[in-house]
Design an enzyme around this catalytic site. Structure first.
Site, PDB file in Angstrom:
ATOM      1  CG  ASP A 270      -5.420   4.222  10.464  1.00 46.44           C
ATOM      2  OD1 ASP A 270      -5.433   2.976   9.535  1.00 46.44           O
ATOM      3  OD2 ASP A 270      -5.294   5.660   9.689  1.00 46.44           O
ATOM      4  CB  ILE A 271      -2.141   8.693  10.415  1.00 41.59           C
ATOM      5  CG1 ILE A 271      -1.682   9.952  11.013  1.00 41.59           C
ATOM      6  CG2 ILE A 271      -2.661   8.305   9.466  1.00 41.59           C
ATOM      7  CD1 ILE A 271      -0.257  10.467  10.478  1.00 41.59           C
TER       8      ILE A 271
ATOM      9  CG  ASN B   5      -7.275  -4.020   4.420  1.00 43.37           C
ATOM     10  OD1 ASN B   5      -8.049  -4.133   3.811  1.00 43.37           O
ATOM     11  ND2 ASN B   5      -6.917  -2.411   4.235  1.00 43.37           N
TER      12      ASN B   5
ATOM     13  CG  HIS C 192      -1.873  -3.105   9.695  1.00 41.21           C
ATOM     14  ND1 HIS C 192      -1.112  -3.361   8.520  1.00 41.21           N
ATOM     15  CD2 HIS C 192      -2.411  -2.677   8.802  1.00 41.21           C
ATOM     16  CE1 HIS C 192      -1.152  -3.016   7.708  1.00 41.21           C
ATOM     17  NE2 HIS C 192      -2.376  -1.989   7.682  1.00 41.21           N
TER      18      HIS C 192
ATOM     19  CG  HIS D 145      -6.846  -2.195   9.121  1.00 43.32           C
ATOM     20  ND1 HIS D 145      -7.006  -0.803   9.115  1.00 43.32           N
ATOM     21  CD2 HIS D 145      -6.885  -2.572   8.607  1.00 43.32           C
ATOM     22  CE1 HIS D 145      -5.821  -0.589   8.038  1.00 43.32           C
ATOM     23  NE2 HIS D 145      -5.779  -1.846   7.459  1.00 43.32           N
TER      24      HIS D 145
HETATM   25  P1  AMP Z   1      -3.033  -1.226   5.232  1.00 37.34           P
HETATM   26  O1  AMP Z   1      -4.264  -0.345   3.870  1.00 37.34           O
HETATM   27  O2  AMP Z   1      -4.380  -1.636   5.957  1.00 37.34           O
HETATM   28  O3  AMP Z   1      -1.823  -1.201   4.730  1.00 37.34           O
HETATM   29  O4  AMP Z   1      -3.587   0.173   6.223  1.00 37.34           O
HETATM   30  C1  AMP Z   1      -2.306   0.795   6.556  1.00 37.34           C
HETATM   31  C2  AMP Z   1      -3.319   1.875   7.414  1.00 37.34           C
HETATM   32  O5  AMP Z   1      -1.851   2.647   8.103  1.00 37.34           O
HETATM   33  C3  AMP Z   1      -3.903   3.368   6.722  1.00 37.34           C
HETATM   34  O6  AMP Z   1      -5.007   3.392   7.692  1.00 37.34           O
HETATM   35  C4  AMP Z   1      -3.618   4.193   7.313  1.00 37.34           C
HETATM   36  O7  AMP Z   1      -3.959   5.878   7.882  1.00 37.34           O
HETATM   37  C5  AMP Z   1      -2.447   4.033   8.061  1.00 37.34           C
HETATM   38  N1  AMP Z   1      -1.161   4.633   8.694  1.00 37.34           N
HETATM   39  C6  AMP Z   1      -0.263   4.767   7.627  1.00 37.34           C
HETATM   40  N2  AMP Z   1       1.095   5.902   8.269  1.00 37.34           N
HETATM   41  C7  AMP Z   1       1.032   5.970   9.759  1.00 37.34           C
HETATM   42  C8  AMP Z   1       1.270   6.794  10.552  1.00 37.34           C
HETATM   43  N3  AMP Z   1       2.292   7.401  11.076  1.00 37.34           N
HETATM   44  N4  AMP Z   1       0.849   6.518  11.695  1.00 37.34           N
HETATM   45  C9  AMP Z   1      -0.651   5.668  12.017  1.00 37.34           C
HETATM   46  N5  AMP Z   1      -0.934   5.232  11.108  1.00 37.34           N
HETATM   47  C10 AMP Z   1      -1.005   5.082  10.112  1.00 37.34           C
END
Ligand code: AMP
Length: 104
Positions: A28-29, A84, A97, A99
């Protein structure tokens, strides 16, 4: 096209930890724990609400990938797995996805 589909296609860089024909795992970024991985199916399913019966094996596979990574990363003594769902459930990226979070 979701941001994760772009990552899967290699159009956006990511830190990839695992990949097979159906699933990719990236860091996760914006990590919310010491380990924060995203287990993402290559099939772009927007939310858990959109799951079809035919997706059941894919979702099961996501958990088996999580189990394998937890073992490989030595965090089997404590981690969280969560989906989520929709905006009020904290979902920002509309491509399902799982987590995987751990502070071990
Ligand atoms: P959600 O809020 O469950 O949709 O989680 C989305 C997750 O994706 C968040 O924790 C973000 O930090 C992560 N995220 C968004 N863009 C990227 C990216 N380019 N690379 C890695 N993680 C990302």
């Amino acid at each position: 096209m979701s941001i994760f589909t772009k990552i899967i296609a290699g159009e956006i860089p990511s830190e990839k930890l695992y990949e097979d024909e159906k699933i990719i795992v990236i860091k996760d970024i914006n990590p919310k724990a010491k380990t924060h991985l995203l287990i993402i199916p290559k099939k772009e399913i927007p939310t858990i609400n959109d799951l079809e019966f035919e997706d059941r094996e894919l979702v099961a596979d996501m958990f088996f990938v999580a189990k394998r990574l937890a073992k490989d990363l030595w965090i089997t003594e404590g981690y969280k797995l969560n989906f989520n769902v929709w905006a009020k459930g904290g979902q920002e990226v509309m491509h399902i996805h799982l987590h995987l979070l751990s502070d071990i």
